[in-house]
Design an enzyme around this catalytic site. Structure first.
Site, short mmCIF file in Angstrom:
data_model
loop_
_atom_site.label_atom_id
_atom_site.label_comp_id
_atom_site.label_asym_id
_atom_site.label_seq_id
_atom_site.Cartn_x
_atom_site.Cartn_y
_atom_site.Cartn_z
N CYS A 87 -3.01 -6.26 13.85
CA CYS A 87 -3.68 -5.63 14.63
C CYS A 87 -3.13 -5.59 16.08
CB CYS A 87 -5.30 -5.63 14.72
SG CYS A 87 -6.15 -4.54 15.45
N HIS A 202 -5.98 -4.15 8.94
CA HIS A 202 -6.44 -5.67 8.87
C HIS A 202 -6.19 -5.82 7.16
CE1 HIS A 202 -8.06 -6.85 12.85
NE2 HIS A 202 -8.41 -5.51 13.12
N GLU A 204 -7.02 -8.91 5.83
CA GLU A 204 -8.17 -9.84 5.64
C GLU A 204 -9.21 -9.06 5.19
OE1 GLU A 204 -8.54 -9.28 10.00
OE2 GLU A 204 -6.91 -9.22 8.41
#
Length: 224
Positions: A87, A202, A204
Site C-alpha cells: 500500500c 493488502h 494480509e
C-alpha cells in the site's frame, strides 16, 4: 525455499497495519522469526524486509526517514535482500506523490502517485455518463498479472485482492508494472524490479490469494 529459520523484519515507522501483516506472515511462516522493527538496529540481520504503510504520504515519509529506514532500504536493495512493499509502503518508493500538495518520495521507482479525483467515472472520463465511483477505492478488485514473477506462483490471473486507497500509480508507460487493475483508470496493482516487489493492495487482507503471495515472498530468493 530457505532450509533454516529466517528473520523477517516488518518496518515499524508508526504508519503501518503492523499486527495484521505480522500475523499473516507468521501464519504462512510459522517456523520463522517475524520482527516488528522500530529501528534499523532491530532489523539488523534480517533475511527479508517488509515495508507496510497506511495513512497520509507526508506523515509516512517523515516517519520513514526519521526512523532511519531510508539508508537501511537502500542497503537492502544493493545487497539483493528480498523486499515487499504494501500500500503506502509501495507509494513511498515512487518519485513523487500528489497527496498533501505534493511530497517527494524515495524515487526508487520513477513513477508518480496521482489522486483519483473527486468525480471519477467508471470509464475514467470526468463528467461522462458512466457511474460515479467512490474515492477512496475500497474493496475487492481483480488483478491482471502483467508478467511472470515468483510472487505470482500458484495465484491465478484475475484473482481478487483487497484495496484501500485514494491515490494510485498509473499503469500507462510503467516499465515496472507486475500487476494491473482498473478503477476508473488503469493503475499499477503491483510493481517489481530485481529484488523489490510492491503491491497497492493488502495481501494480509486478501484471503487465500493474499496469503499465497506472502508465502511466495517468504520463499523468494530476491531474483526474477
Amino acid at each position: 525455499m530457505p532450509s533454516s529459520t529466517q528473520k523477517i523484519a516488518v518496518l515499524d515507522y508508526g504508519m503501518g497495519n503492523l499486527h495484521s501483516v505480522a500475523s499473516a506472515l507468521q501464519r504462512v511462516a510459522p517456523h520463522d522469526e517475524v520482527v516488528l522493527a522500530g529501528t534499523p538496529e532491530q532489523a539488523q540481520g534480517a533475511d527479508r524486509l517488509l515495508v507496510p504503510g497506511v495513512g497520509a504520504i507526508r506523515d509516512c515519509m517523515a516517519g520513514f526517514v526519521e526512523a532511519g529506514f531510508a539508508p537501511l532500504l537502500n542497503d537492502a536493495i544493493e545487497s539483493g535482500l528480498p523486499i515487499l512493499g504494501i500500500c503506502v509502503g509501495m507509494q513511498i518508493m515512487m518519485r513523487r506523490s500528489e497527496e498533501n500538495n505534493g511530497v517527494d518520495c524515495l524515487d526508487i521507482f520513477p513513477q508518480p502517485v496521482k489522486f483519483f479525483g473527486n468525480d471519477l467515472q467508471e470509464d475514467g472520463k470526468v463528467g461522462a455518463c458512466g457511474s460515479r465511483l467512490k474515492v477512496p477505492h475500497m474493496g475487492w478488485n481483480r488483478v491482471e498479472q502483467k508478467r511472470a514473477h515468483p510472487l505470482w506462483k500458484d495465484i491465478e490471473g484475475g484473482s481478487r485482492f483487497y484495496f484501500v486507497h485514494s491515490y494510485y500509480v498509473p499503469a500507462e508507460e510503467n516499465a515496472d508494472i507486475a500487476g494491473q487493475t482498473d478503477y476508473g483508470v488503469s493503475l499499477a496493482a503491483a510493481v517489481a524490479r530485481e529484488n523489490i516487489f510492491a503491491t497497492q493492495f493488502h495481501p494480509e487482507k486478501s484471503a487465500d490469494a493474499g496469503l499465497q503471495l506472502l508465502k511466495n515472498f517468504v520463499g523468494w530468493n530476491g531474483k526474477i
